[in-house]
Design an enzyme around this catalytic site. Structure first.
Site, short mmCIF file in Angstrom:
data_model
loop_
_atom_site.label_atom_id
_atom_site.label_comp_id
_atom_site.label_asym_id
_atom_site.label_seq_id
_atom_site.Cartn_x
_atom_site.Cartn_y
_atom_site.Cartn_z
CG HIS A 1 -1.98 -0.99 1.22
ND1 HIS A 1 -3.12 -0.87 2.00
CD2 HIS A 1 -2.13 -2.15 0.53
CE1 HIS A 1 -3.91 -1.91 1.79
NE2 HIS A 1 -3.33 -2.70 0.91
CB CYS B 1 -6.79 -0.35 5.09
SG CYS B 1 -5.06 -0.87 5.02
CD GLU C 1 -2.22 4.22 2.80
OE1 GLU C 1 -1.84 3.52 1.84
OE2 GLU C 1 -3.41 4.26 3.17
CB CYS D 1 -2.22 1.81 6.06
SG CYS D 1 -1.82 0.94 4.52
#
Length: 189
Positions: free
Chosen positions: A93, A123, A95, A126
């Site tokens: 991801h 999410c 992040e 993260c």
């Protein structure tokens, strides 16, 4: 009125050029690029524009268009976008990628002084990484009503039972951030 419109057009052109310069050099500070620009732009909006450029890169690669940048003292130290499909790694991801790179560049896993700009509400995975990294501040664009772990479904970054809380600003360039996601998923259907 015409002067204001021309000034805004010129400012947008300068802004686009400045964003490219910062993303290309990564060590250029925003103040040095824009010191002569007389248009008022909130720094959160400016850095979210950088994250949007990353989201566009993800979109172009067929990745869910989420982009992120990590900033310390007005300087972008890491930038990335979702990369799950390309790498086959479910943890790729945007992040997480910038938190990892930021920790490597600073030589410290603690990112107290850092601000993470991301185009979509993070999410659970993260958000947990942000707590573990002791992130100072999160700025995100649009909500994620299905999986958001900051304000929408869960409030991990504000949980008093955890050893760290992150300051949060939401809704920065919200329409643009939501728009690219909407376009992406409409094309997939």
């Amino acid at each position: 009125m015409r002067y204001v419109k021309n000034l805004w057009t010129s400012a947008n052109a300068a802004l686009s050029a400045g964003i490219s310069a910062v993303l290309i050099t990564e060590n250029c500070t925003v103040l040095s690029v824009f010191q002569n620009l007389r248009v008022t732009m909130n720094s959160d909006e400016l850095f979210m524009q950088f994250a949007m450029k990353e989201a566009v890169s993800a979109f172009d690669k067929g990745e869910v268009p989420v982009g992120a940048v990590l900033v310390i003292d007005g300087q972008v130290i890491a930038s990335s976008h979702n990369n799950k499909e390309t790498t086959g790694d479910p943890t790729s991801h945007a992040e997480l990628l910038v938190v990892r790179e930021g920790s490597i560049k600073t030589g410290d896993w603690r990112l107290y002084e850092a601000t993470l700009y991301v185009t979509k509400e993070p999410c659970v995975m993260c958000a947990g990484a942000m707590i573990n990294a002791r992130l100072g501040r999160l700025v995100y664009g649009c909500r994620d009503d299905r999986f958001g772990a900051v304000n929408s479904c869960h409030q991990i970054l504000h949980d008093p039972g955890l050893n760290h809380q992150v300051r949060v600003v939401s809704g920065v360039l919200e329409e643009q951030c939501a728009g690219i996601l909407k376009k992406f998923f409409e094309m997939r259907r």
